[in-house]
Design an enzyme around this catalytic site. Structure first.
Site, PDB file in Angstrom:
ATOM      1  N   GLU A  13       0.723  -1.586   0.418  1.00 20.26           N
ATOM      2  CA  GLU A  13      -0.183  -0.114   0.087  1.00 20.26           C
ATOM      3  C   GLU A  13       0.832   1.193   0.134  1.00 20.26           C
ATOM      4  OE1 GLU A  13      -3.772  -1.289   2.654  1.00 20.26           O
ATOM      5  OE2 GLU A  13      -1.539  -0.805   3.345  1.00 20.26           O
ATOM      6  N   THR A  88      -5.711   0.974   1.737  1.00 22.95           N
ATOM      7  CA  THR A  88      -6.690  -0.007   1.509  1.00 22.95           C
ATOM      8  C   THR A  88      -8.558   0.118   2.437  1.00 22.95           C
ATOM      9  OG1 THR A  88      -5.791  -2.335   1.085  1.00 22.95           O
ATOM     10  CG2 THR A  88      -5.248  -0.548  -0.626  1.00 22.95           C
ATOM     11  N   MET A 174      -9.371  -2.218   8.108  1.00 23.24           N
ATOM     12  CA  MET A 174      -9.029  -3.344   9.426  1.00 23.24           C
ATOM     13  C   MET A 174      -7.984  -2.244  10.923  1.00 23.24           C
ATOM     14  SD  MET A 174      -8.146  -7.240   7.424  1.00 23.24           S
ATOM     15  CE  MET A 174      -7.378  -7.585   9.107  1.00 23.24           C
ATOM     16  N   GLU A 175      -7.529  -0.891  10.553  1.00 22.51           N
ATOM     17  CA  GLU A 175      -6.698   0.151  11.667  1.00 22.51           C
ATOM     18  C   GLU A 175      -7.544   1.029  11.741  1.00 22.51           C
ATOM     19  OE1 GLU A 175      -5.668  -0.782   8.292  1.00 22.51           O
ATOM     20  OE2 GLU A 175      -4.228  -2.427   9.245  1.00 22.51           O
ATOM     21  N   ASP A 198     -12.347  -3.323  -3.270  1.00 22.53           N
ATOM     22  CA  ASP A 198     -12.862  -3.729  -3.056  1.00 22.53           C
ATOM     23  C   ASP A 198     -14.431  -4.521  -2.917  1.00 22.53           C
ATOM     24  OD1 ASP A 198     -13.264  -5.631   0.018  1.00 22.53           O
ATOM     25  OD2 ASP A 198     -11.230  -5.034  -0.483  1.00 22.53           O
TER      26      ASP A 198
HETATM   27  N1  ADE Z   1      -9.396  -3.871   3.335  1.00 23.59           N
HETATM   28  C1  ADE Z   1      -9.256  -3.907   2.273  1.00 23.59           C
HETATM   29  N2  ADE Z   1     -10.186  -4.148   2.281  1.00 23.59           N
HETATM   30  C2  ADE Z   1     -10.874  -4.554   3.423  1.00 23.59           C
HETATM   31  C3  ADE Z   1     -12.321  -5.272   3.626  1.00 23.59           C
HETATM   32  N3  ADE Z   1     -13.220  -5.433   2.743  1.00 23.59           N
HETATM   33  N4  ADE Z   1     -12.569  -5.699   4.707  1.00 23.59           N
HETATM   34  C4  ADE Z   1     -11.430  -5.468   5.896  1.00 23.59           C
HETATM   35  N5  ADE Z   1     -10.064  -4.463   5.331  1.00 23.59           N
HETATM   36  C5  ADE Z   1     -10.271  -4.538   4.162  1.00 23.59           C
END
Ligand code: ADE
Length: 241
Positions: A13, A88, A174-175, A198
């Site tokens: 990233e 991301t 996630m952060e 995504d």
């Molecule tokens: N980082 C990239 N795509 C993610 C997702 N769907 N959930 C959590 N962290 C992500």
């Protein structure tokens, strides 16, 4: 703003932005926790704090614990005027998201996997950490805005989905909430900047979308992060108009 810290989890990233900023690796900085890169832009100091590589599993340290440690070290040693959680994320078609979009946090940042049915702790679990007001910046730079929601899982279960729909989040990572938590505790302004790899409500598996789009999203993130830095640098702490 003279000192800006950017906290990032994955080296893939960060790679385009490190190149674009001609950032240099710093040595001797808590090497077990973070990898630091520094750059100068328009006479402001930029710190890119990468959350390091797991000593045992040998992968990038994604998730909340490394992000919180990294942010604490960054604030303690670098004393930034603002911290940006950059990376991301997943989005939702139903919320108007598209692959490659770049979002800036708006309203607050929340957790969607901390369910604590005890008096007062429910709100503590969700967090709802403050973010810098950034709608003006978003309109100028062509960024989307939305609530960012964080958990330690790439996927989500039915309970997560209930919390996500209750918060109205548009971005899932996630952060960000971990970084925002430390920022709130240490009174440092915070924003998240997230490029969508995504779409959670798309039939293709999240991991497949993520792998297919990571490199493109990292480039989009880098382009927009430079624009965000150029927006922030001439402004005073607290002035986002
Ligand atoms: N980082 C990239 N795509 C993610 C997702 N769907 N959930 C959590 N962290 C992500």
């Amino acid at each position: 703003m003279k000192r800006i810290a950017v906290v990032m989890a994955m080296s893939a990233e960060a790679s385009p932005v490190l190149t674009a900023l001609s950032a240099e690796a710093a040595t001797g900085v808590a090497p077990l926790v973070v990898r630091w890169f520094t750059a100068t832009r328009h006479r402001s100091e930029i710190l890119i704090a990468l959350n390091g590589r797991d000593r045992r599993f040998g992968v990038d340290s994604i998730g909340t614990e490394p992000a919180a440690l990294s942010t604490y070290v960054a604030i303690d040693r670098f004393r930034p005027d603002v911290v940006i959680s950059a990376g991301t994320a997943g989005g939702w078609e139903r919320a108007g998201g598209a692959i490659g979009d770049v979002y800036v946090s708006d309203g607050c940042v929340v957790h969607h996997d901390r369910r604590i049915a005890l008096e007062g702790f429910r709100e503590y679990g969700i967090g709802a950490y403050p973010v810098l007001p950034a709608r003006q910046m978003a309109a100028t730079l062509g960024l989307k805005t939305g609530i960012v929601t964080t958990s330690n899982s790439l996927d989500e279960n039915d309970d997560d989905r209930l919390m996500i729909s209750a918060s109205g989040a548009a971005v899932k990572d996630m952060e960000a909430a971990a970084v925002a938590y430390v920022c709130e505790q240490m009174s440092v302004p915070f924003m998240a900047l997230k490029a969508i790899t995504d779409l959670v409500d798309h039939p293709t598996a999240t991991a497949d979308q993520f792998n297919a789009n990571l490199s493109m999203a990292a480039k989009r993130l880098s382009e927009k992060l430079l624009e965000v830095l150029d927006w922030l640098i001439p402004r005073e702490r607290g002035d986002m108009s």
